[in-house]
Design a protein around this motif. Sequence first.
Motif, short mmCIF file in Angstrom:
data_model
loop_
_atom_site.label_atom_id
_atom_site.label_comp_id
_atom_site.label_asym_id
_atom_site.label_seq_id
_atom_site.Cartn_x
_atom_site.Cartn_y
_atom_site.Cartn_z
N ALA A 1 -2.85 4.19 -12.89
CA ALA A 1 -2.94 2.80 -13.34
C ALA A 1 -2.07 1.89 -12.49
O ALA A 1 -2.50 0.81 -12.06
CB ALA A 1 -2.53 2.70 -14.81
N TRP A 2 -0.85 2.32 -12.22
CA TRP A 2 0.04 1.51 -11.39
C TRP A 2 -0.42 1.49 -9.94
O TRP A 2 -0.27 0.48 -9.24
CB TRP A 2 1.47 2.02 -11.48
N GLN A 3 -1.01 2.59 -9.47
CA GLN A 3 -1.54 2.60 -8.11
C GLN A 3 -2.65 1.56 -7.95
O GLN A 3 -2.67 0.78 -6.99
CB GLN A 3 -2.10 3.99 -7.78
N LYS A 4 -3.57 1.53 -8.90
CA LYS A 4 -4.65 0.54 -8.86
C LYS A 4 -4.09 -0.88 -8.93
O LYS A 4 -4.59 -1.79 -8.27
CB LYS A 4 -5.63 0.77 -10.00
N THR A 5 -3.04 -1.05 -9.73
CA THR A 5 -2.44 -2.37 -9.87
C THR A 5 -1.86 -2.86 -8.55
O THR A 5 -2.12 -4.00 -8.12
CB THR A 5 -1.33 -2.33 -10.93
N TYR A 6 -1.10 -2.01 -7.87
CA TYR A 6 -0.48 -2.44 -6.61
C TYR A 6 -1.51 -2.57 -5.49
O TYR A 6 -1.37 -3.45 -4.61
CB TYR A 6 0.64 -1.47 -6.22
N LEU A 7 -2.54 -1.76 -5.49
CA LEU A 7 -3.60 -1.93 -4.50
C LEU A 7 -4.33 -3.25 -4.71
O LEU A 7 -4.73 -3.92 -3.76
CB LEU A 7 -4.59 -0.76 -4.57
N THR A 8 -4.48 -3.64 -5.98
CA THR A 8 -5.06 -4.95 -6.28
C THR A 8 -4.18 -6.07 -5.74
O THR A 8 -4.68 -7.06 -5.17
CB THR A 8 -5.25 -5.12 -7.80
N ASN B 1 9.40 10.95 -5.41
CA ASN B 1 9.21 10.33 -4.11
C ASN B 1 9.94 8.99 -4.01
O ASN B 1 9.41 8.02 -3.48
CB ASN B 1 7.71 10.11 -3.84
N LEU B 2 11.13 8.95 -4.53
CA LEU B 2 11.86 7.68 -4.57
C LEU B 2 12.25 7.19 -3.18
O LEU B 2 12.37 5.99 -2.96
CB LEU B 2 13.09 7.81 -5.46
N THR B 3 12.45 8.10 -2.24
CA THR B 3 12.81 7.69 -0.89
C THR B 3 11.68 6.91 -0.25
O THR B 3 11.88 5.85 0.36
CB THR B 3 13.16 8.91 -0.02
N MET B 4 10.45 7.40 -0.38
CA MET B 4 9.30 6.70 0.16
C MET B 4 9.07 5.38 -0.57
O MET B 4 8.73 4.35 0.05
CB MET B 4 8.06 7.58 0.07
N MET B 5 9.27 5.38 -1.88
CA MET B 5 9.13 4.15 -2.65
C MET B 5 10.16 3.12 -2.20
O MET B 5 9.86 1.93 -2.04
CB MET B 5 9.28 4.44 -4.14
N ALA B 6 11.39 3.58 -1.98
CA ALA B 6 12.45 2.68 -1.52
C ALA B 6 12.12 2.13 -0.14
O ALA B 6 12.35 0.94 0.13
CB ALA B 6 13.79 3.41 -1.51
N ALA B 7 11.58 2.97 0.74
CA ALA B 7 11.21 2.50 2.08
C ALA B 7 10.14 1.42 2.00
O ALA B 7 10.21 0.40 2.72
CB ALA B 7 10.73 3.68 2.92
N GLY B 8 9.15 1.64 1.15
CA GLY B 8 8.10 0.63 0.98
C GLY B 8 8.66 -0.67 0.42
O GLY B 8 8.28 -1.77 0.85
N ALA B 9 9.59 -0.56 -0.54
CA ALA B 9 10.18 -1.74 -1.15
C ALA B 9 11.03 -2.51 -0.14
O ALA B 9 11.02 -3.75 -0.11
CB ALA B 9 11.02 -1.35 -2.37
N VAL B 10 11.78 -1.79 0.69
CA VAL B 10 12.61 -2.44 1.72
C VAL B 10 11.71 -3.15 2.74
O VAL B 10 11.99 -4.30 3.14
CB VAL B 10 13.52 -1.42 2.42
N LEU B 11 10.64 -2.49 3.16
CA LEU B 11 9.71 -3.12 4.09
C LEU B 11 9.09 -4.36 3.48
O LEU B 11 8.91 -5.38 4.15
CB LEU B 11 8.61 -2.13 4.50
N ILE C 1 0.84 -1.21 0.00
CA ILE C 1 0.00 0.00 0.00
C ILE C 1 0.87 1.26 0.00
O ILE C 1 0.58 2.23 -0.71
CB ILE C 1 -0.95 -0.02 1.21
N ILE C 2 1.96 1.25 0.78
CA ILE C 2 2.89 2.39 0.78
C ILE C 2 3.42 2.64 -0.62
O ILE C 2 3.47 3.79 -1.10
CB ILE C 2 4.05 2.13 1.76
N MET C 3 3.82 1.58 -1.31
CA MET C 3 4.34 1.72 -2.67
C MET C 3 3.24 2.22 -3.62
O MET C 3 3.50 3.05 -4.49
CB MET C 3 4.90 0.39 -3.15
N ALA C 4 2.03 1.71 -3.44
CA ALA C 4 0.93 2.12 -4.31
C ALA C 4 0.61 3.60 -4.15
O ALA C 4 0.22 4.27 -5.12
CB ALA C 4 -0.31 1.28 -4.00
N MET C 5 0.78 4.12 -2.95
CA MET C 5 0.43 5.51 -2.69
C MET C 5 1.58 6.47 -2.99
O MET C 5 1.50 7.67 -2.67
CB MET C 5 0.00 5.68 -1.23
N THR C 6 2.64 5.96 -3.62
CA THR C 6 3.81 6.78 -3.94
C THR C 6 4.00 6.86 -5.44
O THR C 6 4.10 5.83 -6.12
CB THR C 6 5.08 6.18 -3.30
N ASN C 7 4.06 8.06 -5.97
CA ASN C 7 4.30 8.26 -7.41
C ASN C 7 5.78 8.51 -7.64
O ASN C 7 6.30 9.57 -7.28
CB ASN C 7 3.49 9.45 -7.92
#
Length: 513
Positions: free
Chosen positions: A200-207, A125-135, A114-120
Amino acid sequence: MQSSTTTSSAPANLSGWQAFRQAYFNRPAIAMLLLGFSAGVPILLIFSSLGLWLREAGIDRTTVTMFSWAALGYSFKFIWSPLVDALPLPILGKLGHRRSWLLLSQALIISAIIIMAMTNPAGANLTMMAAGAVLLGFSAATQDIVIDAYRIESAPSEMQTALSASYVGGYRIGMIVSGAGALYLADFFGSTEAAYSYLAWQKTYLTMACVMGVGVATTLFVLKEPINKIQKRPQTTADYARLVAVFLLSVVAFVGVYRVMGAVLPSSDDALVGFLLGAIKFITSGACMFGVGYLLVQLGLVAKQVAAQTWVTPITDFFERYGKQALLLLLLIGLYRISDIVAGNISNIFYQDIGFSKTQIANAVKVVGVIASIGGGFVGGWIAQKTGVMRAMMIGAFLACLTNLMFIGLFYTPTVPLMYTAVIIDNTAAGLASAVFIAFLSALTSIRFTAVQYALFSSLMTLSPKILGGYSGAIVDATSYPVFFAITFVIGIPVLYLVYWVHKKIPLKSDGV
């Protein structure tokens, strides 16, 4: 090692279908199928699917491939696997030890997606995306630890082959869903390389986060907690808390040193220099992490005996059993999959860069390729039974590096038929190599420390390939795709010698010698 020589518990007078039904249509096998699915979903949301998302968002290839480091949790899970094995969870612990840890890890996986989905990523926002990916990598690796332990504890040895097959089948289905399924959804929702759509990618990751509900439902309603399987340890709640504190402080030391060295060391556009600087940062940070942990134990934050029983004894057992040959075994474990894993780290970006669409990539790699890898696994098992594990490993290592040369031809002739041919042959070889390697790791594992030692071996198996794979984009930028794939072929050649030397020096029980 837990015996796996019995392939079925079915009576001899049962028909083939009856034996198959008895082996696979039972509660434990169905549970492992569903848990395998839950384990297969997260990994491609870090690797290939995330890589294509970042590329469509305009992120450069070097940065994209470095995101694969988010999955290093799989390579370091042996560090916290003893905590997962021993530490009871408050409140959730009422579900049972294994089920509570499974539910916690699955909740963290869903949160990370969800963190990754909510990050564009296009919005810097690569830092937040990286944090979500690490988690996501950390929580998915934790789920793997628990599933491996549950599989061993939940059924007798004669059922382990069927449970493992069910798990692998579910795992591959999960990879299809998060690989091909994610690409299909992103296309359906309207994102293309030419017209990027964050929504589109947000909906994909939320799915995909919703899909993980399969694992949660399995944990809550299908699994039965293993009875009398967890070894009681003479630790108090304070001991557990101190073990966790040592682990967390050591991780903080790793992150802090890595960030400091990143600011101190110069940056370089040269791929080789960049790799060496990154290796220095990583090795130094790792040394500091272990140094801080050792110092905290010496200062008495946790009792030395408790720390030794948790982290040291499972490792020393391996060295006691294999003596001087232990280092040779560890070297083979760390390098066996390096050729195909490093090449696979950039494969989807490669297909996209030479002109294939996401749908074509999904059809070829995420569906046909996964099916080919399953077939390769069955072929690998058959070869191992006929010739022995080590001879099968030699075949797997040879094919894993040789098939990378096909991608050089595909680079110069990017046609759909040649793409399918390369994908099928490459994935069949990878599936074969993976299957026989799992048999090899199982032969090395002591039954007294199955969960911890298997976590150690599987972590080491992917550590060096993932670190090197993080620089694959930089290597391609500095050279070219043909040179890169030629390099992956060359680095696989020494593995053949290692397999030969281990076969000569260290006969395995499972190898029939």
